[in-house]
Design an enzyme around this catalytic site. Sequence first.
Site, PDB file in Angstrom:
ATOM      1  N   ASP A 139      -6.938  -6.833   4.197  1.00 14.82           N
ATOM      2  CA  ASP A 139      -7.926  -6.011   3.270  1.00 14.82           C
ATOM      3  C   ASP A 139      -8.905  -7.255   2.916  1.00 14.82           C
ATOM      4  O   ASP A 139     -10.025  -7.161   3.084  1.00 14.82           O
ATOM      5  CB  ASP A 139      -7.225  -5.389   2.343  1.00 14.82           C
ATOM      6  CG  ASP A 139      -8.418  -4.543   1.486  1.00 14.82           C
ATOM      7  OD1 ASP A 139      -9.213  -4.080   2.110  1.00 14.82           O
ATOM      8  OD2 ASP A 139      -8.226  -4.682   0.154  1.00 14.82           O
TER       9      ASP A 139
ATOM     10  N   LYS B 260       2.314 -15.459   3.068  1.00 17.94           N
ATOM     11  CA  LYS B 260       2.417 -16.368   1.807  1.00 17.94           C
ATOM     12  C   LYS B 260       3.984 -16.652   1.812  1.00 17.94           C
ATOM     13  O   LYS B 260       4.561 -16.589   0.609  1.00 17.94           O
ATOM     14  CB  LYS B 260       1.916 -15.764   0.663  1.00 17.94           C
ATOM     15  CG  LYS B 260       1.735 -16.568  -0.456  1.00 17.94           C
ATOM     16  CD  LYS B 260       0.961 -17.580  -0.512  1.00 17.94           C
ATOM     17  CE  LYS B 260       1.044 -18.411  -1.621  1.00 17.94           C
ATOM     18  NZ  LYS B 260      -0.025 -19.794  -1.662  1.00 17.94           N
TER      19      LYS B 260
ATOM     20  N   ASP C 276     -12.709  -8.675   4.459  1.00 20.06           N
ATOM     21  CA  ASP C 276     -14.277  -8.637   3.766  1.00 20.06           C
ATOM     22  C   ASP C 276     -14.852 -10.018   3.925  1.00 20.06           C
ATOM     23  O   ASP C 276     -15.834 -10.112   4.035  1.00 20.06           O
ATOM     24  CB  ASP C 276     -14.111  -8.338   2.434  1.00 20.06           C
ATOM     25  CG  ASP C 276     -13.992  -6.824   2.039  1.00 20.06           C
ATOM     26  OD1 ASP C 276     -13.828  -5.978   2.851  1.00 20.06           O
ATOM     27  OD2 ASP C 276     -14.476  -6.363   0.871  1.00 20.06           O
TER      28      ASP C 276
ATOM     29  N   TYR D 244       0.844  -1.226  -0.021  1.00 19.47           N
ATOM     30  CA  TYR D 244       0.075   0.139   0.059  1.00 19.47           C
ATOM     31  C   TYR D 244       0.710   1.345  -0.061  1.00 19.47           C
ATOM     32  O   TYR D 244       0.345   2.343   0.077  1.00 19.47           O
ATOM     33  CB  TYR D 244      -0.936   0.089   1.146  1.00 19.47           C
ATOM     34  CG  TYR D 244      -2.101  -0.773   1.021  1.00 19.47           C
ATOM     35  CD1 TYR D 244      -2.151  -2.088   0.996  1.00 19.47           C
ATOM     36  CD2 TYR D 244      -3.542   0.023   1.033  1.00 19.47           C
ATOM     37  CE1 TYR D 244      -3.414  -2.641   0.600  1.00 19.47           C
ATOM     38  CE2 TYR D 244      -4.775  -0.667   0.684  1.00 19.47           C
ATOM     39  CZ  TYR D 244      -4.712  -1.900   0.785  1.00 19.47           C
ATOM     40  OH  TYR D 244      -5.888  -2.602   0.346  1.00 19.47           O
TER      41      TYR D 244
HETATM   42  C1  IPM Z   1     -10.486  -0.681   3.638  1.00 15.06           C
HETATM   43  C2  IPM Z   1     -10.757  -0.311   2.085  1.00 15.06           C
HETATM   44  C3  IPM Z   1      -9.184   0.583   1.835  1.00 15.06           C
HETATM   45  C4  IPM Z   1      -8.152  -0.140   1.823  1.00 15.06           C
HETATM   46  C5  IPM Z   1      -9.497   1.294   0.398  1.00 15.06           C
HETATM   47  C6  IPM Z   1     -10.655   2.229   0.283  1.00 15.06           C
HETATM   48  C7  IPM Z   1      -8.295   1.875   0.064  1.00 15.06           C
HETATM   49  O1  IPM Z   1     -10.782  -1.422   1.258  1.00 15.06           O
HETATM   50  O2  IPM Z   1     -10.303  -0.009   4.233  1.00 15.06           O
HETATM   51  O3  IPM Z   1     -10.494  -1.979   3.575  1.00 15.06           O
HETATM   52  O4  IPM Z   1      -8.003  -1.239   0.850  1.00 15.06           O
HETATM   53  O5  IPM Z   1      -7.618  -0.430   2.815  1.00 15.06           O
HETATM   54 MN    MN Z   2     -11.219  -3.398   2.301  1.00 11.73          MN
END
Ligand code: IPM
Ligand code: MN
Length: 342
Positions: free
Chosen positions: A235, A178, A239, A131
């Site tokens: 990240d 990984k 999710d 990032y």
């Molecule tokens: C999160 C989001 C962010 C990330 C994006 C908006 C840059 O997906 O906070 O998970 O990848 O960190």
């Molecule tokens: Mn995210």
Amino acid sequence: MTHRIAVVPGDGAGREVVPEAVKVLRASGAQLVFEEFEVGAERVLRGDPAMPESVFQELQKADAILFGAIGDPRVSEPYAAGVLLRVRFELDLYANVRPAKLYDERLSPLRDPERRRADLTIVRENTEGLYTGLGGRFKKGTPEEIAVQEDVNTHLGVTRVIEYAYTLAKREVCLVDKSNALAHAGALWQERWKAIAPQHPDLGARHLYVDAAAMELVRDPSQFDVIVTGNLFGDILSDLTAQLVGGMGIAPSANLNPKTGKGLFEPVHGSAPNLAGQGVVNPLGAILSGAMMVEHLGSAEAAKRIESAVVAAIKAGEVTRDLGGTLSTAEAGDAVRRRMGD
Ligand code: IPM
Ligand code: MN
């Protein structure tokens, strides 16, 4: 002690859920003063920077930041990550804490009642990895183009996030990487892990490759306590874990620097342009992020009250439609606030 909270609703769904979180926080008994700042798409569309320097300074000074979301399809330039990632990087909020707790059986997509009871936390490294924006494009626009995106892993960065993960663990910490394919970065994570884990003999130490971790999270999320991992893997997996407990609408997060005490608290769901503006987005992710904020500021009791009120509202079915209810965003916020005295 009264804490100064910088409130940044941002864009889209953020503008709808943050007021609900503020409403609940006001009823929580925590001593807070709120100051709201405009950041995001409306400013860009007026020709201004998405986050002016003066606002950034104010965010830096606040005791905590309550953040909504950033991103708007009307703005083509990629300003969104710039705002959020800038705050994460410059305030050095190196631990992104993303809990996933199953508050009601019916919110799980998994069949097995024993295995589906998730109560885990992902601790995502939040200031380096893939990032940082390091890299570049060579021979841009030609068929020979090369795009390089560097994966930055530092001794300091890896060490401090693993150490922080241990402070949250009740049973064990599971390192996810990984290292079988990404030899250099993987070796550093492995080395720091092997140096730190033995300092916590009372807690289990486990390791999974990220592909296996994704599979195990779906097979039996109940096995996990704290997962520590790099920026991109965290990240993606967060999710996945959000969906295991009811979906993006309910997932909270804290971006912390445990050493300076700085923190930004935000729902994981983002600006959700397809849903925003209709009064249907779920405020619980933002409200639970508020609970994480007051806990971080020292009001564990207020945090508990908020969490219990959220659980009661869910059990009563007084929720938005993503969780099977019929309430609007504001009604779902009220359903939590009404239960704050319970
Ligand atoms: C999160 C989001 C962010 C990330 C994006 C908006 C840059 O997906 O906070 O998970 O990848 O960190
Ligand atoms: Mn995210």
